[in-house]
Design a protein around this motif. Structure first.
Motif, mmCIF file in Angstrom:
data_model
loop_
_atom_site.group_PDB
_atom_site.id
_atom_site.type_symbol
_atom_site.label_atom_id
_atom_site.label_comp_id
_atom_site.label_asym_id
_atom_site.label_seq_id
_atom_site.Cartn_x
_atom_site.Cartn_y
_atom_site.Cartn_z
ATOM 1 N N THR A 316 -0.915 -3.133 5.862
ATOM 2 C CA THR A 316 -1.165 -2.795 4.460
ATOM 3 C C THR A 316 0.150 -2.907 3.700
ATOM 4 N N LEU A 317 0.077 -3.428 2.473
ATOM 5 C CA LEU A 317 1.272 -3.689 1.682
ATOM 6 C C LEU A 317 1.141 -3.039 0.310
ATOM 7 N N ALA A 318 2.265 -2.613 -0.244
ATOM 8 C CA ALA A 318 2.276 -2.012 -1.584
ATOM 9 C C ALA A 318 3.664 -2.168 -2.186
ATOM 10 N N PHE A 319 3.697 -2.419 -3.511
ATOM 11 C CA PHE A 319 4.964 -2.405 -4.237
ATOM 12 C C PHE A 319 5.264 -0.952 -4.614
ATOM 13 N N LYS A 320 6.410 -0.468 -4.179
ATOM 14 C CA LYS A 320 6.747 0.946 -4.366
ATOM 15 C C LYS A 320 6.809 1.328 -5.837
ATOM 16 N N ASN A 321 7.399 0.481 -6.670
ATOM 17 C CA ASN A 321 7.574 0.815 -8.084
ATOM 18 C C ASN A 321 6.401 0.382 -8.952
ATOM 19 N N HIS A 322 5.445 -0.313 -8.363
ATOM 20 C CA HIS A 322 4.267 -0.777 -9.104
ATOM 21 C C HIS A 322 3.009 -0.501 -8.283
ATOM 22 N N PRO A 323 2.664 0.773 -8.102
ATOM 23 C CA PRO A 323 1.520 1.123 -7.242
ATOM 24 C C PRO A 323 0.178 0.653 -7.791
ATOM 25 N N ASN A 324 0.130 0.291 -9.090
ATOM 26 C CA ASN A 324 -1.146 -0.172 -9.659
ATOM 27 C C ASN A 324 -1.485 -1.595 -9.230
ATOM 28 N N ILE A 325 -0.549 -2.315 -8.639
ATOM 29 C CA ILE A 325 -0.816 -3.663 -8.140
ATOM 30 C C ILE A 325 -1.432 -3.545 -6.748
ATOM 31 N N ILE A 326 -2.663 -3.955 -6.618
ATOM 32 C CA ILE A 326 -3.394 -3.823 -5.357
ATOM 33 C C ILE A 326 -3.198 -5.086 -4.520
ATOM 34 N N LEU A 327 -2.707 -4.912 -3.316
ATOM 35 C CA LEU A 327 -2.497 -6.019 -2.384
ATOM 36 C C LEU A 327 -3.498 -5.915 -1.243
ATOM 37 N N SER A 328 -4.046 -7.031 -0.850
ATOM 38 C CA SER A 328 -5.091 -7.027 0.177
ATOM 39 C C SER A 328 -4.524 -6.694 1.556
ATOM 40 N N THR A 329 -5.360 -6.035 2.361
ATOM 41 C CA THR A 329 -4.994 -5.722 3.745
ATOM 42 C C THR A 329 -5.058 -6.983 4.599
ATOM 43 N N ARG A 330 -4.144 -7.101 5.538
ATOM 44 C CA ARG A 330 -4.103 -8.259 6.429
ATOM 45 C C ARG A 330 -4.209 -7.799 7.874
ATOM 46 N N TYR A 331 -4.715 -8.703 8.727
ATOM 47 C CA TYR A 331 -4.862 -8.414 10.144
ATOM 48 C C TYR A 331 -4.180 -9.505 10.959
ATOM 49 N N TYR A 332 -3.504 -9.084 12.013
ATOM 50 C CA TYR A 332 -2.828 -10.017 12.910
ATOM 51 C C TYR A 332 -3.249 -9.718 14.348
ATOM 52 N N ASN A 333 -3.316 -10.774 15.138
ATOM 53 C CA ASN A 333 -3.735 -10.639 16.528
ATOM 54 C C ASN A 333 -2.524 -10.671 17.448
ATOM 55 N N VAL A 334 -2.354 -9.591 18.199
ATOM 56 C CA VAL A 334 -1.291 -9.514 19.206
ATOM 57 C C VAL A 334 -1.995 -9.514 20.558
ATOM 58 N N PHE A 335 -2.436 -10.682 20.974
ATOM 59 C CA PHE A 335 -3.260 -10.838 22.169
ATOM 60 C C PHE A 335 -2.413 -11.323 23.336
#
Length: 651
Positions: A316-335
């Motif tokens: 999950t990602l977020a801009f600390k000083n701009h919390p109103n900007i919504i960034l999509s969640t990403r998934y990674y495979n550590v297989f």
């Protein structure tokens, strides 16, 4: 000329957009994507062939508003008038009234010294349907100007344009009758790129590449920036290294763009977690001194270390000083699981000229498909696979589902060798599998039971959804060994299971079992067959194949057809193509048959009772001109024989 065409289209609006309103959903439109390059010359001016595959490099200091993916995937020709619809208003998520100031446009073309004229138009809506829109009138400062492509891309400016803009159409009118390929396109939705369809006089209309069945966008970019009253950052990319293994330590990289008219400082907060919450770590990536209307690329000075047990990881990602900007969640495979096969799939027009395909080696299996219905090894099952990848021209090569080449590629080419090497390095969440074949009923030895089990011994997963980037489907098919110029290869005979969903997540220490009935009556006892089965993500999630294996179908499982002397049906169709005002005559040259007609979308148009002789079918049963498929089905001594033939209708 173009204005007169558009004016006429408005007057005939109801008729003009009747074709658009009848368009099917995207997955059926993809079926057009295969057949249109083969048959389009008869029903549409649009023609599509593979492009060069070359990737463009954009100036990172400029903001490019585009719908294409920077790669020269396709070359298009035929129509004289094209357009790209730029919807700046809806593209920016944080401002309902967002507008854009255009500095220039870039147009890519594979054709040297191309001559055209371009103009800018506002928008005229044709109804409530989202696809019913088209250019209205030329805007102030957007008048026609002539362009010659001395270089590609060509940069076009409208110095007197009335900025800012919310929705704009860039209309391109070609002034020379070109026979070569003169438009470049990339994979995409096709909903933003249009051509003016003049196939039916008096019923001309703007048609998007989406409704025409082509999932690609014209390579045209608007260069400029949004007009905002507040600070805003756009996350252009967030990257981790490929093939992350358990126990790895990695450094994320990030690219952001500052749409503000003043410098910005911020911090990107990146949280990593796994399903068991054994991993829960947040990185702080400083974003310092991002210049106005400029981009910044940075690599994190802090690293993230993954656990030694394989798992999916949520980011999950977020801009600390701009919390109103919504960034999509990403998934990674550590297989960490290994041992599966790796599939290289080739889609070819014909069975000759296959000397560039290597023999199998190191767990790499080379599978052949022939979607072109004119070839002797082609079948609708190959068409189905072609459509799964949303392809719209041949030839193609796909490595492990995710790496796609749009051109015929040499076996020893650096690109293919590299793609196979990357595929072999990838890991899976499937630990092992088993495949057993039994004969449930000795009275019907041609019907076999295929029992396949997949096991996940040690990988923890999130739920399978489209958003989690792991939602694999199950495939199983029979592949037949055939001799080609380059040797013996396995080509698709038929599917046993295609794109089948599981009822839930195949999580740690779980297994899934599938039982499949396999009828061998249509297999040749003297040929070799393999059953390939695999798990693969949908194409909109990358198409990655996570696990693949195969089992040989031994000859003792094949039952010789005792009725092999029974003649298979031979369809007689006349006239073909059928023209308006006539009837088509159909008969089977052997025994009584049932005939069914399907349109190109796979929908049933007409069916008969059992026909004992010739039958006449009036042209009225066909709703429109185009390509249809006639299926003949006969039964004799308990055996069913099917044959499909293409017919053309011109009304």
């Amino acid at each position: 000329m173009l204005f007169r065409q558009i004016s006429k289209m408005r007057k005939d609006n109801k008729a003009s957009f009747s074709m658009v309103k009848r368009m099917s959903p995207f997955h059926i439109a993809i079926f057009w994507g295969l057949l249109l390059p083969v048959f389009f010359y008869a029903i549409s001016p649009l023609q599509v062939v593979p492009g060069s595959g070359n990737k463009d490099m954009e100036d990172s200091k400029l903001y490019h508003f585009r719908y294409h993916n920077l790669v020269d995937d396709y070359h298009l020709s035929g129509p004289k008038t094209w357009a790209v619809r730029f919807n700046f208003k809806d593209a920016y998520p944080l401002a309902d009234s967002a507008s854009f100031t255009v500095n220039s446009f870039k147009i890519y073309s594979p054709y040297p010294n191309l001559e055209m004229r371009v103009s800018l138009w506002n928008e005229q809506y044709g109804g409530n349907n989202a696809l019913n829109y088209f250019p209205g009138t030329i805007i102030a400062g957007g008048n026609w100007q002539n362009v010659t492509f001395s270089t590609s891309p060509a940069t076009i400016t409208f110095p007197e344009i009335q900025n800012p803009l919310q929705i704009i159409w860039l209309v391109m009118d070609f002034t020379l009758p070109l026979a070569d390929k003169y438009m470049s396109a990339s994979e995409g939705s096709g909903k933003n790129s249009f051509y003016y369809n003049t196939t039916v006089q008096g019923n001309e209309f703007w048609q998007s590449l989406f409704t025409a069945g082509f999932g690609c966008e014209l390579r045209v970019s608007a260069i400029g920036d949004f007009n905002l009253l507040h600070t805003d950052l756009e996350l252009l990319s967030f990257s981790l290294p490929e093939n992350i293994l358990p126990g790895s330590t990695v450094y994320p990289s990030v690219t952001v763009y500052n749409h503000s008219p003043y410098p910005v400082n911020d911090t990107l907060e990146v949280n990593f977690s796994d399903p068991l919450q054994e991993l829960n770590q947040t990185l702080q990536i400083p974003l310092l001194n991002i210049n106005p209307r400029d981009s910044l690329f940075t690599i994190s000075s802090d690293s993230i270390s993954f656990g030694r047990e394989p798992s999916q990881v949520k980011v999950t990602l977020a801009f600390k000083n701009h919390p109103n900007i919504i960034l999509s969640t990403r998934y990674y495979n550590v297989f960490g699981e290994t041992g599966s096969s790796h599939l290289v799939e080739y889609f070819r027009r014909y069975t000759f000229g296959i000397s560039d395909i290597p023999q199998e080696a190191s767990g790499v299996h080379h599978l052949l498909y022939f979607p072109n219905m004119a070839d002797n090894l082609s079948n609708l099952f190959a068409v189905q696979r072609f459509n799964f990848y949303q392809f719209n021209s041949l030839p193609k090569t796909v490595v492990d589902g995710y790496k796609k080449f749009h051109l015929q590629i040499e076996a020893n080419s650096e690109e293919l060798v590299s793609a196979i090497s990357v595929a072999q390095a990838k890991r899976s969440f499937i630990s092992r599998s088993s495949c057993n074949i039994i004969m449930p009923d000795p009275e019907t030895p041609e019907n076999l039971m295929l029992n396949i089990k997949l096991y996940n011994d040690r990988t923890t997963l999130f739920e399978w959804t489209a958003n989690s980037a792991l939602n694999p489907k199950f495939f199983a098919g029979i592949f037949e060994e055939n001799e080609f110029e380059g040797g013996a290869f396995f080509s698709l005979k038929k599917w046993l299971v295609f794109n089948e969903s599981f009822s839930g997540t195949l999580n740690i220490r779980d297994s899934v079992e599938m039982e499949i009935i396999l009828n061998t009556s249509d297999l040749d006892p003297v040929k070799a067959y393999r059953i390939y089965y695999w798990l693969q993500n949908p194409i909109n999630s990358g198409g990655q194949i996570y696990y693949a294996q195969n089992v040989s179908l031994e000859q003792n499982w094949m039952v010789s057809n005792s009725d092999e002397c029974i003649p298979h049906p031979v369809i007689s169709v006349y006239p073909n193509p059928l023209v308006k005002g006539t009837a088509i005559k159909i008969s089977s040259s052997v025994i009584p048959a049932v005939f069914t007609i399907y349109n190109i979308k796979g929908q049933k148009v007409f069916t008969t009772a059992k026909v004992f002789s010739e039958i006449s079918i009036p042209a009225d049963i066909f709703p429109a001109s185009g390509i249809y498929f006639l299926r003949c089905e006969t039964q004799d001594r308990g055996k069913t024989h099917k044959l499909t033939q293409k017919i053309s209708i011109i009304k």
